[in-house]
Design an enzyme around this catalytic site. Sequence first.
Site, PDB file in Angstrom:
ATOM      1  N   CYS A  42      37.792  43.151  40.370  1.00 39.75           N
ATOM      2  CA  CYS A  42      38.118  43.344  38.950  1.00 39.75           C
ATOM      3  C   CYS A  42      38.464  44.780  38.602  1.00 39.75           C
ATOM      4  O   CYS A  42      39.293  45.024  37.718  1.00 39.75           O
ATOM      5  CB  CYS A  42      36.986  42.809  38.080  1.00 39.75           C
ATOM      6  SG  CYS A  42      36.874  41.013  38.195  1.00 39.75           S
ATOM      7  N   LYS A  65      37.099  38.194  29.392  1.00 41.83           N
ATOM      8  CA  LYS A  65      38.327  37.952  30.152  1.00 41.83           C
ATOM      9  C   LYS A  65      38.137  36.766  31.093  1.00 41.83           C
ATOM     10  O   LYS A  65      37.102  36.660  31.762  1.00 41.83           O
ATOM     11  CB  LYS A  65      38.734  39.212  30.926  1.00 41.83           C
ATOM     12  CG  LYS A  65      37.702  39.709  31.929  1.00 41.83           C
ATOM     13  CD  LYS A  65      38.118  41.056  32.488  1.00 41.83           C
ATOM     14  CE  LYS A  65      37.218  41.575  33.567  1.00 41.83           C
ATOM     15  NZ  LYS A  65      37.133  40.776  34.786  1.00 41.83           N
ATOM     16  N   LYS A  79      40.485  38.311  36.616  1.00 42.75           N
ATOM     17  CA  LYS A  79      39.966  39.515  37.256  1.00 42.75           C
ATOM     18  C   LYS A  79      40.417  40.765  36.504  1.00 42.75           C
ATOM     19  O   LYS A  79      39.674  41.726  36.369  1.00 42.75           O
ATOM     20  CB  LYS A  79      40.413  39.589  38.720  1.00 42.75           C
ATOM     21  CG  LYS A  79      40.070  38.344  39.551  1.00 42.75           C
ATOM     22  CD  LYS A  79      38.607  38.013  39.522  1.00 42.75           C
ATOM     23  CE  LYS A  79      38.287  36.799  40.380  1.00 42.75           C
ATOM     24  NZ  LYS A  79      36.942  36.271  40.079  1.00 42.75           N
ATOM     25  N   GLN A 114      49.136  58.055  48.351  1.00 39.70           N
ATOM     26  CA  GLN A 114      50.552  58.188  47.989  1.00 39.70           C
ATOM     27  C   GLN A 114      50.733  58.912  46.659  1.00 39.70           C
ATOM     28  O   GLN A 114      51.473  58.463  45.783  1.00 39.70           O
ATOM     29  CB  GLN A 114      51.219  56.816  47.941  1.00 39.70           C
ATOM     30  CG  GLN A 114      51.122  56.054  49.266  1.00 39.70           C
ATOM     31  CD  GLN A 114      51.796  54.714  49.201  1.00 39.70           C
ATOM     32  OE1 GLN A 114      53.017  54.616  49.295  1.00 39.70           O
ATOM     33  NE2 GLN A 114      50.987  53.679  49.013  1.00 39.70           N
ATOM     34  N   GLU A 160      33.627  39.002  32.774  1.00 41.76           N
ATOM     35  CA  GLU A 160      34.413  37.890  33.316  1.00 41.76           C
ATOM     36  C   GLU A 160      33.680  36.589  33.000  1.00 41.76           C
ATOM     37  O   GLU A 160      32.470  36.489  33.244  1.00 41.76           O
ATOM     38  CB  GLU A 160      34.580  38.029  34.834  1.00 41.76           C
ATOM     39  CG  GLU A 160      35.387  36.868  35.434  1.00 41.76           C
ATOM     40  CD  GLU A 160      35.606  36.974  36.944  1.00 41.76           C
ATOM     41  OE1 GLU A 160      35.336  38.038  37.519  1.00 41.76           O
ATOM     42  OE2 GLU A 160      36.045  35.970  37.525  1.00 41.76           O
ATOM     43  N   ASP A 164      32.558  44.415  33.827  1.00 39.72           N
ATOM     44  CA  ASP A 164      31.782  43.281  34.373  1.00 39.72           C
ATOM     45  C   ASP A 164      30.400  43.623  34.919  1.00 39.72           C
ATOM     46  O   ASP A 164      29.968  43.054  35.934  1.00 39.72           O
ATOM     47  CB  ASP A 164      32.597  42.573  35.474  1.00 39.72           C
ATOM     48  CG  ASP A 164      33.902  41.996  34.959  1.00 39.72           C
ATOM     49  OD1 ASP A 164      34.192  42.143  33.760  1.00 39.72           O
ATOM     50  OD2 ASP A 164      34.637  41.392  35.758  1.00 39.72           O
ATOM     51  N   VAL A 202      32.243  46.720  38.335  1.00 43.23           N
ATOM     52  CA  VAL A 202      32.286  45.928  39.578  1.00 43.23           C
ATOM     53  C   VAL A 202      33.357  44.843  39.498  1.00 43.23           C
ATOM     54  O   VAL A 202      33.707  44.406  38.411  1.00 43.23           O
ATOM     55  CB  VAL A 202      30.916  45.266  39.832  1.00 43.23           C
ATOM     56  CG1 VAL A 202      29.852  46.326  40.009  1.00 43.23           C
ATOM     57  CG2 VAL A 202      30.512  44.287  38.745  1.00 43.23           C
ATOM     58  N   THR A 203      33.766  44.354  40.660  1.00 39.26           N
ATOM     59  CA  THR A 203      33.631  44.990  41.949  1.00 39.26           C
ATOM     60  C   THR A 203      34.893  45.812  42.216  1.00 39.26           C
ATOM     61  O   THR A 203      35.958  45.493  41.697  1.00 39.26           O
ATOM     62  CB  THR A 203      33.453  43.963  43.109  1.00 39.26           C
ATOM     63  OG1 THR A 203      34.610  43.124  43.178  1.00 39.26           O
ATOM     64  CG2 THR A 203      32.211  43.120  42.897  1.00 39.26           C
TER      65      THR A 203
HETATM   66  C1  C5J Z   1      34.535  40.933  39.614  1.00 40.65           C
HETATM   67  C2  C5J Z   1      34.506  39.095  41.140  1.00 40.65           C
HETATM   68  N1  C5J Z   1      34.064  41.320  38.432  1.00 40.65           N
HETATM   69  N2  C5J Z   1      34.247  39.857  42.194  1.00 40.65           N
HETATM   70  N3  C5J Z   1      34.538  39.599  39.897  1.00 40.65           N
HETATM   71  O1  C5J Z   1      34.936  41.740  40.424  1.00 40.65           O
HETATM   72  O2  C5J Z   1      34.683  37.908  41.299  1.00 40.65           O
END
Ligand code: C5J
Length: 220
Positions: free
Chosen positions: A163, A130, A133, A203, A73, A25, A158-159
Amino acid sequence: MLYTIPAEPYEFTFDPAATALLIIDMQRDFVDSGGFGELLGNDVAPLRELIAPIGRVLAAWRARGLLVIHTREGHRPDLSDCPPAKLARGKLEIGIGDQGPLGRILVRGEWGHDIVDQLRPLPNEPVIDKPGKGSFYATDLSGILAHRGIHSLIVTGVTTEVCVHTTVREANDRGFECLVLSDCVGSYFPEFQAAALKMIAAQGGIFGWVAPSERLLDVV
Ligand code: C5J
């Protein structure tokens, strides 16, 4: 041939031929001024800082002829693939599908929906569109990875807490080994960035591994 690099929580071993670089993204809507991220009140500067390090990893990966996959996205122009709950979320004045400075927000085919020029996909690099996320939900990513014999992912984009995390969790449940490059993923929120990276490697590597990109660039 197998490569091993130092990482958290312990060394990450991978076969480059069975490893894809995933760039999540890196769209104008998230990283450019006037995009959705900024309209939501965020400072896009920390996300813009990722362009250079991701570009270096991308160049190295391409030079080796290895698989690069990009994701975006977004939604169909008629928004028929956007859940009403996602459309309504936030009670935003300008939200998904609305006209913004970079075109209709998170709508396929719009300027803001596309990937920044510096990381523009090459014609032979799959781009996964997509609606959610995660990069696996409602996409053909699983099939593409299976056809190429991929079982490890180098994850950037990101982020980090949205995502990237959703994708890494999806990938982990599907049996992929994920290395998240700490300087090639980013968040609008420094505290989320720190926590999200910790959660991946905690973990015993519950979702995967974390390392700075220089560790990867030392070997590829
Ligand atoms: C992504 C979002 N790509 N933060 N989308 O993380 O809405």
